[in-house]
Design a protein around this motif. Structure first.
Motif, PDB file in Angstrom:
ATOM      1  N   TRP A 186     -29.080   7.452  -2.584  1.00 40.53           N
ATOM      2  CA  TRP A 186     -30.402   7.713  -3.161  1.00 40.53           C
ATOM      3  C   TRP A 186     -31.032   8.883  -2.412  1.00 40.53           C
ATOM      4  CZ3 TRP A 186     -33.025   4.836  -7.045  1.00 40.53           C
ATOM      5  CH2 TRP A 186     -32.323   3.740  -7.527  1.00 40.53           C
ATOM      6  N   ARG A 187     -31.743   9.743  -3.141  1.00 39.49           N
ATOM      7  CA  ARG A 187     -32.382  10.913  -2.534  1.00 39.49           C
ATOM      8  C   ARG A 187     -33.849  10.941  -2.931  1.00 39.49           C
ATOM      9  NH1 ARG A 187     -27.190  12.606  -3.842  1.00 39.49           N
ATOM     10  NH2 ARG A 187     -26.049  13.583  -2.122  1.00 39.49           N
ATOM     11  N   VAL A 188     -34.686  11.311  -1.969  1.00 38.24           N
ATOM     12  CA  VAL A 188     -36.112  11.435  -2.234  1.00 38.24           C
ATOM     13  C   VAL A 188     -36.575  12.798  -1.729  1.00 38.24           C
ATOM     14  CG1 VAL A 188     -36.781  10.366  -0.033  1.00 38.24           C
ATOM     15  CG2 VAL A 188     -38.372  10.352  -1.959  1.00 38.24           C
ATOM     16  N   ALA A 189     -37.505  13.380  -2.440  1.00 35.16           N
ATOM     17  CA  ALA A 189     -38.038  14.687  -2.060  1.00 35.16           C
ATOM     18  C   ALA A 189     -39.543  14.684  -2.273  1.00 35.16           C
ATOM     19  CB  ALA A 189     -37.377  15.795  -2.882  1.00 35.16           C
ATOM     20  N   GLN A 190     -40.225  15.414  -1.392  1.00 35.78           N
ATOM     21  CA  GLN A 190     -41.660  15.656  -1.548  1.00 35.78           C
ATOM     22  C   GLN A 190     -41.957  16.990  -0.891  1.00 35.78           C
ATOM     23  OE1 GLN A 190     -45.218  14.000   0.632  1.00 35.78           O
ATOM     24  NE2 GLN A 190     -45.139  12.578  -1.102  1.00 35.78           N
ATOM     25  N   GLY A 191     -42.343  17.949  -1.692  1.00 29.18           N
ATOM     26  CA  GLY A 191     -42.553  19.290  -1.159  1.00 29.18           C
ATOM     27  C   GLY A 191     -41.243  19.856  -0.633  1.00 29.18           C
ATOM     28  N   ASP A 192     -41.261  20.330   0.603  1.00 32.83           N
ATOM     29  CA  ASP A 192     -40.057  20.903   1.195  1.00 32.83           C
ATOM     30  C   ASP A 192     -39.297  19.886   2.049  1.00 32.83           C
ATOM     31  OD1 ASP A 192     -41.950  20.657   3.135  1.00 32.83           O
ATOM     32  OD2 ASP A 192     -41.661  22.649   4.008  1.00 32.83           O
ATOM     33  N   LEU A 193     -39.711  18.623   2.000  1.00 28.46           N
ATOM     34  CA  LEU A 193     -39.021  17.575   2.759  1.00 28.46           C
ATOM     35  C   LEU A 193     -38.080  16.810   1.845  1.00 28.46           C
ATOM     36  CD1 LEU A 193     -41.894  16.096   4.960  1.00 28.46           C
ATOM     37  CD2 LEU A 193     -40.138  17.750   5.627  1.00 28.46           C
ATOM     38  N   GLU A 194     -36.904  16.518   2.340  1.00 27.92           N
ATOM     39  CA  GLU A 194     -35.922  15.737   1.597  1.00 27.92           C
ATOM     40  C   GLU A 194     -35.308  14.703   2.523  1.00 27.92           C
ATOM     41  OE1 GLU A 194     -32.969  18.127  -0.234  1.00 27.92           O
ATOM     42  OE2 GLU A 194     -34.375  19.240  -1.504  1.00 27.92           O
ATOM     43  N   GLN A 195     -34.906  13.594   1.945  1.00 29.83           N
ATOM     44  CA  GLN A 195     -34.261  12.535   2.709  1.00 29.83           C
ATOM     45  C   GLN A 195     -33.310  11.787   1.783  1.00 29.83           C
ATOM     46  OE1 GLN A 195     -32.907  11.335   5.453  1.00 29.83           O
ATOM     47  NE2 GLN A 195     -34.902  11.403   6.487  1.00 29.83           N
ATOM     48  N   SER A 196     -32.271  11.215   2.346  1.00 29.12           N
ATOM     49  CA  SER A 196     -31.320  10.449   1.547  1.00 29.12           C
ATOM     50  C   SER A 196     -30.896   9.214   2.322  1.00 29.12           C
ATOM     51  CB  SER A 196     -30.088  11.303   1.195  1.00 29.12           C
ATOM     52  OG  SER A 196     -29.333  11.596   2.361  1.00 29.12           O
ATOM     53  N   ILE A 197     -30.370   8.250   1.574  1.00 30.03           N
ATOM     54  CA  ILE A 197     -29.881   7.027   2.198  1.00 30.03           C
ATOM     55  C   ILE A 197     -28.729   6.493   1.361  1.00 30.03           C
ATOM     56  CG2 ILE A 197     -31.487   5.527   0.950  1.00 30.03           C
ATOM     57  CD1 ILE A 197     -31.597   3.749   3.388  1.00 30.03           C
ATOM     58  N   LEU A 198     -27.746   5.954   2.049  1.00 28.42           N
ATOM     59  CA  LEU A 198     -26.623   5.318   1.369  1.00 28.42           C
ATOM     60  C   LEU A 198     -26.950   3.842   1.239  1.00 28.42           C
ATOM     61  CD1 LEU A 198     -23.766   5.131   0.219  1.00 28.42           C
ATOM     62  CD2 LEU A 198     -22.913   4.917   2.563  1.00 28.42           C
ATOM     63  N   LYS A 199     -27.261   3.423   0.017  1.00 27.93           N
ATOM     64  CA  LYS A 199     -27.556   2.005  -0.226  1.00 27.93           C
ATOM     65  C   LYS A 199     -26.246   1.274  -0.457  1.00 27.93           C
ATOM     66  CE  LYS A 199     -30.416  -1.145  -2.896  1.00 27.93           C
ATOM     67  NZ  LYS A 199     -29.355  -2.145  -3.076  1.00 27.93           N
ATOM     68  N   GLN A 200     -25.944   0.381   0.448  1.00 28.84           N
ATOM     69  CA  GLN A 200     -24.693  -0.352   0.343  1.00 28.84           C
ATOM     70  C   GLN A 200     -24.739  -1.323  -0.830  1.00 28.84           C
ATOM     71  OE1 GLN A 200     -22.015   0.160   1.915  1.00 28.84           O
ATOM     72  NE2 GLN A 200     -22.528   1.216   3.801  1.00 28.84           N
ATOM     73  N   PRO A 201     -23.597  -1.588  -1.470  1.00 26.94           N
ATOM     74  CA  PRO A 201     -23.573  -2.606  -2.522  1.00 26.94           C
ATOM     75  C   PRO A 201     -23.951  -3.967  -1.959  1.00 26.94           C
ATOM     76  CG  PRO A 201     -21.550  -1.292  -2.504  1.00 26.94           C
ATOM     77  CD  PRO A 201     -22.287  -0.966  -1.250  1.00 26.94           C
ATOM     78  N   ALA A 202     -24.373  -4.878  -2.852  1.00 26.68           N
ATOM     79  CA  ALA A 202     -24.723  -6.225  -2.407  1.00 26.68           C
ATOM     80  C   ALA A 202     -23.530  -6.913  -1.768  1.00 26.68           C
ATOM     81  CB  ALA A 202     -25.238  -7.047  -3.589  1.00 26.68           C
ATOM     82  N   ALA A 203     -22.323  -6.592  -2.217  1.00 28.20           N
ATOM     83  CA  ALA A 203     -21.105  -7.162  -1.631  1.00 28.20           C
ATOM     84  C   ALA A 203     -20.098  -6.033  -1.446  1.00 28.20           C
ATOM     85  CB  ALA A 203     -20.528  -8.251  -2.531  1.00 28.20           C
ATOM     86  N   PRO A 204     -20.137  -5.320  -0.324  1.00 25.06           N
ATOM     87  CA  PRO A 204     -19.257  -4.163  -0.133  1.00 25.06           C
ATOM     88  C   PRO A 204     -17.779  -4.471  -0.288  1.00 25.06           C
ATOM     89  CG  PRO A 204     -20.984  -4.186   1.522  1.00 25.06           C
ATOM     90  CD  PRO A 204     -21.093  -5.478   0.778  1.00 25.06           C
ATOM     91  N   LYS A 205     -17.344  -5.684   0.014  1.00 19.82           N
ATOM     92  CA  LYS A 205     -15.926  -6.009  -0.152  1.00 19.82           C
ATOM     93  C   LYS A 205     -15.471  -5.807  -1.592  1.00 19.82           C
ATOM     94  CE  LYS A 205     -15.210  -9.388   3.558  1.00 19.82           C
ATOM     95  NZ  LYS A 205     -14.924 -10.808   3.858  1.00 19.82           N
ATOM     96  N   GLU A 206     -16.394  -5.988  -2.529  1.00 21.89           N
ATOM     97  CA  GLU A 206     -16.049  -5.846  -3.939  1.00 21.89           C
ATOM     98  C   GLU A 206     -15.715  -4.403  -4.300  1.00 21.89           C
ATOM     99  OE1 GLU A 206     -16.032  -8.336  -6.523  1.00 21.89           O
ATOM    100  OE2 GLU A 206     -15.851  -9.525  -4.702  1.00 21.89           O
ATOM    101  N   TYR A 207     -16.056  -3.466  -3.433  1.00 25.17           N
ATOM    102  CA  TYR A 207     -15.834  -2.054  -3.717  1.00 25.17           C
ATOM    103  C   TYR A 207     -14.708  -1.484  -2.869  1.00 25.17           C
ATOM    104  CZ  TYR A 207     -20.196  -2.304  -6.293  1.00 25.17           C
ATOM    105  OH  TYR A 207     -21.172  -2.632  -7.192  1.00 25.17           O
ATOM    106  N   ARG A 208     -13.950  -2.358  -2.231  1.00 26.99           N
ATOM    107  CA  ARG A 208     -12.800  -1.913  -1.440  1.00 26.99           C
ATOM    108  C   ARG A 208     -11.524  -2.490  -2.060  1.00 26.99           C
ATOM    109  NH1 ARG A 208     -16.421  -3.160   3.035  1.00 26.99           N
ATOM    110  NH2 ARG A 208     -15.321  -5.097   3.490  1.00 26.99           N
ATOM    111  N   GLY A 209     -10.558  -1.606  -2.322  1.00 28.57           N
ATOM    112  CA  GLY A 209      -9.319  -2.062  -2.945  1.00 28.57           C
ATOM    113  C   GLY A 209      -9.579  -2.664  -4.307  1.00 28.57           C
ATOM    114  N   VAL A 210     -10.094  -1.859  -5.250  1.00 29.42           N
ATOM    115  CA  VAL A 210     -10.652  -2.395  -6.492  1.00 29.42           C
ATOM    116  C   VAL A 210      -9.637  -2.525  -7.627  1.00 29.42           C
ATOM    117  CG1 VAL A 210     -12.955  -1.571  -5.945  1.00 29.42           C
ATOM    118  CG2 VAL A 210     -11.397  -0.083  -7.195  1.00 29.42           C
TER     119      VAL A 210
END
Length: 685
Positions: free
Chosen positions: A576-600
């Motif tokens: 997810w990315r957020v911006a306001q003016g010349d400032l920007e920030q991002s964050i990696l939102k992990q899935p509710a169950a990360p194991k479900e996204y490994r070896g799919v």
């Protein structure tokens, strides 16, 4: 209806056995002697034995009960990839339709989602089977059908599967996926040093560009750190500089492959806690003064601070007849402090520092360069700033946020947090408690503030008292009074000097939580919290972008002076990315169950042997739903294209009727008749 022959003996079975043996012996003896009525006597003896056994006929009325088939659907996150969810629903609907053709089969349907005790628990398929089996009567269980991609994270548990259990695998055989994996990262690292992180890209299935180098980028808070071209499967070693204390979120990403199952696992992140070895502070007092003990006590009370303190006791113009060789003093280490060791200090504090020819002008140029290249300088000014030996007349004066006017005002005043200071993180909390109710100071120098920096505290007649500014890569703070120590001594009730100095020093060291212009994005449960810290009177809205590219414009609500925020419920995993003016920030939102996204990739390797041990079969829905057949209990329950439902033939007993086979009157007549026939037969001989 069911018939059953029952015996309710009038005497114990051993006694009946003895009677039968005796009667048989007598009959054999009679037949051997040639008695003519031995046959009739045998009939009479047999009737007597039957009377003793008391036979009866039981007639049961039964009502058949339908067998129960468990249908378990996997609805975990991995089932949302590649159309698996729709495939599962279609197969379940077809099975229900087919089973409806069996009048003696009842479906027990259930679903399993992410389960277990942890946030990253995954799919506990066998536990779900075990829970559902407790709801089914054992004598009615006809089998279990599980529709899943086969990614069961409890496959190696000791749970016993019911017999027979069938597994229908959702997903396509040609599926492929690329996954970014961080295999090792130290949870802590010293600020200013590098953290070692091990990562790699994993390809599963027939990836179109498999084996070819792909781009990989590393970022921290949205800022680019490194980028290179790597081969999937290769183990990669990164050395990431840790520049900030506190949490440093490092993210690694590789571009999604068109057609892969999910792009969420193309990004992987780790969090490294930046810790300072020690905050090295150099305190230089221009001459002995009442405040230096307070400065020392405050600084040494902070466990994160390593303090080096020098006080200049004797200047070249001191008229002291004592020979220098006899003075118990060390020479002021100018070369060591300003050349050799200056870069090792995080903060330099000049406490009422007087020029007076002790330090050649060149060294003040070195101090200015130290600040411009990322150092921090705090100037505590007293009357010495107004005389001819003022520090302002050196190269350091070029980086000070205000110039002395030459005024020295000596009267009591109460320091106040300004309107700007109420929004600044260094003094915001001080402004919320007892602002203006602190003890008085009695001396302040006049400053001409040209607008640079931020005046966060004021003194006499609203004159600038504490000013913060940024110079190049470094930071400068200027306190226009030498009597802050009065707070430490408790004069007029004192004031929050330890907290003020601690926050001031940590702001100078770029503590992330003390940045006056900052945009943050943090995960909070199932949502995101957006925060904007600013010295401006108001804040604009937030522009938020989801991992899938959707944009949200969120208004900013004022939470406190200088702090604005917004919140959003965000279930989508990814960056997810957020911006306001010349400032920007991002964050990696992990899935509710990360194991479900490994070896799919869908697979039967975890459950095949366990399912087949129950007599069931493993089938791929890509080849269609297998045929259903009824089989007897214990028989083979799976074939190449069919799966069996066991016949259990459970029933409810509705009524029971019991009818004696030898009523007393009939038995008596039969015995009398047989005895009479024997008498008659023997009487003729």
């Amino acid at each position: 209806m069911r018939l059953k022959l029952l015996f309710d003996p009038l005497i114990m079975w051993p006694a009946i056995s003895v009677f039968a043996v005796l009667m048989a012996a007598l009959l054999i003896w009679g037949a051997a002697r040639g008695l003519g009525g031995w046959i009739y006597r045998s009939i009479a003896a047999l009737i007597l034995l039957l009377i003793l056994c008391n036979p009866s006929l039981q007639i049961d009325e039964r009502s058949g009960r339908a067998d129960q088939l468990l249908l378990l659907l996997d609805r975990t996150a991995s089932q949302t990839f590649g159309g698996r969810s729709q495939m599962t629903s279609d197969a379940a609907a077809e099975l229900r339709q087919r089973i409806a053709g069996f009048e003696d089969v009842e479906i027990i349907a259930a679903e399993v989602g992410e389960s277990g005790t942890g946030r990253d628990s995954g799919t506990f398929l066998l536990q779900a089977l075990q829970r559902q089996m407790r709801l089914i009567e054992p004598d009615r269980f006809a089998g279990a059908i599980v529709i899943s991609d086969g990614l069961a994270h409890d496959w190696d548990s000791d749970i016993e599967l019911p017999s027979p259990t069938h597994l229908l695998i959702s997903g396509e055989r040609g599926d492929f996926d690329r996954e970014m994996v961080v295999s090792h990262a130290s949870p802590f690292a010293l600020v200013g040093e590098k953290a070692r992180i091990t990562a790699r890209i994993l390809d599963a299935g027939d990836v179109p560009d498999g084996g070819e180098p792909v781009a990989l980028t590393a970022t921290a808070g949205g800022e680019f750190l490194a980028g290179q071209s790597v081969v999937p499967g290769e183990i990669l070693q990164f050395e990431i500089p840790i520049d900030m204390p506190g949490l440093n979120r490092i993210e690694f990403a590789t571009p999604p492959v068109p057609g892969e199952l999910t792009g969420i696992n193309n990004v992987a992140g780790t969090t490294i806690h930046g810790v300072r070895d020690n905050l090295r502070v150099l305190l230089l007092s221009g001459f002995p003064n009442p405040g230096q003990r307070s400065w020392r006590n405050v600084l040494k009370s902070d466990s994160e601070v390593e303090l080096i303190h020098f006080t200049i006791l004797r200047n070249p113009d001191n008229r002291d007849p004592t020979p220098s060789a006899e003075l118990a003093l060390i020479p002021f280490p100018i070369q060591e402090l300003f050349v050799e060791q200056l870069q090792s200090f995080d903060v330099v504090i000049l406490d009422q520092f007087v020029r007076r020819g002790l330090i050649p002008p060149h060294y003040f140029f070195l101090l200015r360069r130290y600040v411009e290249q990322g150092g921090a300088l705090l100037v505590v000014a007293g009357p010495e700033l107004t005389d001819e030996n003022s520090l302002f007349d050196t190269a350091v004066g070029d980086i000070l946020p205000a110039a002395p006017t030459g005024e020295l005002i000596e009267r009591g005043f109460k320091p106040l947090v300004t309107e700007t200071g109420a929004r600044h993180p260094v003094t915001a909390r001080l402004a919320q408690s007892l602002n203006g109710e602190w003890g008085r100071w009695f001396r302040q120098i006049g400053l001409s503030h040209g607008g640079g920096g931020s005046v966060i505290m004021s003194g006499i007649d609203d004159r600038p008292l504490l000013i913060l500014d940024r110079v190049g890569e470094g930071r400068v703070a200027m306190l226009a009074s030498d009597q802050a120590w009065l707070w430490q001594r408790g004069v007029d009730g004192g004031g929050p000097l330890p907290e003020l100095l601690r926050l001031l020093v940590h702001w100078m060291m770029r503590q992330p939580g003390l940045e006056e212009e900052a945009l943050t994005l943090v995960e909070d449960g199932g949502g995101l919290q957006l925060r904007r810290r600013t010295l401006a009177g108001e804040s604009g809205g937030f522009s938020l972008e989801s991992p899938s590219g959707r944009r949200f414009d969120l208004p900013a609500d004022q939470l406190s002076p200088g702090l604005y925020g917004a919140a959003i419920s965000a279930a989508e995993a990814g960056v997810w990315r957020v911006a306001q003016g010349d400032l920007e920030q991002s964050i990696l939102k992990q899935p509710a169950a990360p194991k479900e996204y490994r070896g799919v990739l869908a697979t039967d390797r975890y459950l095949r042997s366990r399912v087949q041990s129950t007599g069931g079969g493993v089938f791929h829905l890509q080849e269609g739903v297998p045929e259903l057949r009824r089989v007897r209990e214990g028989a083979t329950a799976a074939g190449r294209s069919w799966m069996g439902i066991a016949r259990r033939e459970a029933f409810d007993l509705t009524s029971v009727a019991l009818y004696p086979l030898l009523p007393a009157l009939l038995a008596a007549l039969l015995v009398i008749g047989a005895a009479a026939a024997a008498w008659y037969r023997e009487g003729r001989h």
